[in-house]
Design an enzyme around this catalytic site. Structure first.
Site, mmCIF file in Angstrom:
data_model
loop_
_atom_site.group_PDB
_atom_site.id
_atom_site.type_symbol
_atom_site.label_atom_id
_atom_site.label_comp_id
_atom_site.label_asym_id
_atom_site.label_seq_id
_atom_site.Cartn_x
_atom_site.Cartn_y
_atom_site.Cartn_z
ATOM 1 N N HIS A 33 -7.761 -6.076 -0.103
ATOM 2 C CA HIS A 33 -6.366 -5.150 -0.037
ATOM 3 C C HIS A 33 -5.353 -5.959 1.803
ATOM 4 O O HIS A 33 -4.148 -6.087 1.901
ATOM 5 C CB HIS A 33 -6.907 -3.519 0.729
ATOM 6 C CG HIS A 33 -5.355 -2.553 0.872
ATOM 7 N ND1 HIS A 33 -5.071 -1.234 -0.585
ATOM 8 C CD2 HIS A 33 -4.835 -2.138 1.167
ATOM 9 C CE1 HIS A 33 -3.900 -1.368 -0.303
ATOM 10 N NE2 HIS A 33 -4.137 -1.251 0.878
ATOM 11 N N SER B 217 1.274 -0.934 0.144
ATOM 12 C CA SER B 217 0.280 0.075 0.137
ATOM 13 C C SER B 217 1.236 1.672 0.057
ATOM 14 O O SER B 217 1.620 1.350 -0.492
ATOM 15 C CB SER B 217 -0.752 -0.085 1.100
ATOM 16 O OG SER B 217 -1.729 0.585 0.840
#
Length: 391
Positions: free
Chosen positions: A362, A157
């Site tokens: 994610h 990320s």
């Protein structure tokens, strides 16, 4: 009315009952628990922040150092809390020289050589400083201690965005990184879905409120809101539904199979652990302005700081390192559409892969239950391919 009273009583009772958990293990202690010796190294950045860098010692480590960098409001712990099934220990078990870094503002980076962490000046940073100062200092420390000329970098990320910042603003660092393996890459944020997109829409108002309240640190490891969250999320059934199914999955994409109820306590013990309000605002600006650019202070301060009315964009064409982009089809934060924009702008993408697992979200990239099956083989394939990682 009686039903509501009973429900509130149960919540309060459970918050009290589950409020006496032991202090969670830190990175070194978790590594020791699973039979690894872990070094804790102090890194001091050019602007005085004191960060902890962890080195998992393996007698078999003869390969190029691998550095892992965490995402937003996260820490080095994200790479180890799954124990032997985590990426850091799996790499170490396979003979890799593993280093795990931290950015300023989290629980391993809340010190400075002269600034008080409770002062406003301490929190005047965003992901720009994570890349320009923190990542550069960490890389230089690893190279100095190992004698290696280059590292292999894995980011999750935000841990990827800071690499683009570093290599575009300090191009000499392109020569210090073999490859960036970008897990759930974050850069452009133009194709987000609700509720994240709705939060970003109102972020300027939220920023004004935060400034009125003088809120500089958000989701701090020892903050009241995080402590309440940790106690509430531990409540059986209610905590899992509210914190994971309703909240976390709405932000990151749902994947029940990879986030079992028994993992909740471990997860919330180590996430979130702090960042600056400015960091969140900077990402919101990237989304609203549809540009991966420096922090926007407003016209007057932009002129003072940049000598421009608008902040300059980061020059992604200057990011010459090899980059492997690994994407989740069910990732609501690092969307396939936004990664496509990044792929077009980076000059040296050597691999692009949408992970075949349809529900890949994610957090599956760092804390999924079965990462060794659906993710790690691709990472090892990249690390073991000479054309990707040769010096």
């Amino acid at each position: 009315m009686a039903t509501c009273t009973v429900f509130l009583f149960l919540i309060v009772f459970n918050l009290y009952a589950f409020g006496f958990e032991e202090k969670p293990l830190n990175f070194v202690q978790i590594g020791n628990k699973y039979g690894y010796k872990v070094e804790e190294i102090i890194v001091i950045t050019e602007d005085g922040y004191i960060l902890k860098l962890f080195h998992i010692i393996s007698v078999k480590s003869v390969k190029t150092p691998v550095l892992l960098m965490h995402g937003i409001t996260d820490s080095a712990d994200t790479w180890i809390i799954r124990g032997n099934n985590s990426l850091s220990l799996t790499l170490a078990a396979n003979g890799y020289d593993v280093w795990v870094g931290n950015c300023r503002g989290n629980k391993y980076g809340r010190k400075h050589i002269y600034l008080d962490p409770d002062s406003d000046d301490f929190w005047d940073f965003s992901f720009h400083e994570f890349g320009y100062y923190d990542l550069s200092a960490i890389i230089d420390t690893v190279l100095y201690l190992t004698g290696s000329k280059k590292i292999n970098l894995l980011g999750h990320s935000q841990g990827n965005a800071i690499c683009y910042v570093l290599t575009s603003t300090r191009p000499e660092y392109n020569n210090k990184i073999n490859i960036l393996i970008a897990l759930a890459p974050i850069c452009f944020l133009q194709n987000l879905q609700p509720p994240v997109s709705k939060i970003i829409e109102v972020s300027p108002k939220l920023d004004r409120i935060a400034k009125l309240l003088n809120l500089q640190e958000v989701f701090g490891d020892n903050s009241l809101i995080v402590n309440i969250l940790r106690k509430y999320c531990r409540i059986p059934f209610i905590g899992y539904k509210t914190c994971i199914l309703d909240l976390l999955f709405s932000l990151s994409g749902d994947d029940i199979d990879e986030f079992e109820p028994s993992f909740v306590s471990t997860f919330v013990d180590h996430f979130p652990v702090g960042t600056s309000e400015k960091d969140l605002v900077h990402f919101a600006q990237v989304s609203l302005r549809r540009k991966f650019a420096n922090y926007d202070y407003g016209i007057q301060r932009n002129i003072e700081i940049y000598n421009l009315t608008e902040p300059m964009e980061y020059n992604l064409s200057a990011v010459n390192i090899k980059v492997a982009l690994l994407v989740g089809a069910n990732d609501k934060l690092s969307t396939i559409e936004d990664v496509a924009l990044l792929r077009e702008r980076l000059p040296n993408v050597v691999k692009y892969l949408v992970i075949p697992r349809r529900k890949m979200n994610h957090f599956d990239f760092v804390s999924g239950l079965h990462m060794e099956d659906y993710l790690f083989p691709y990472i090892f394939d990249i690390l073991n391919t000479d054309t990707y990682t040769e010096n």
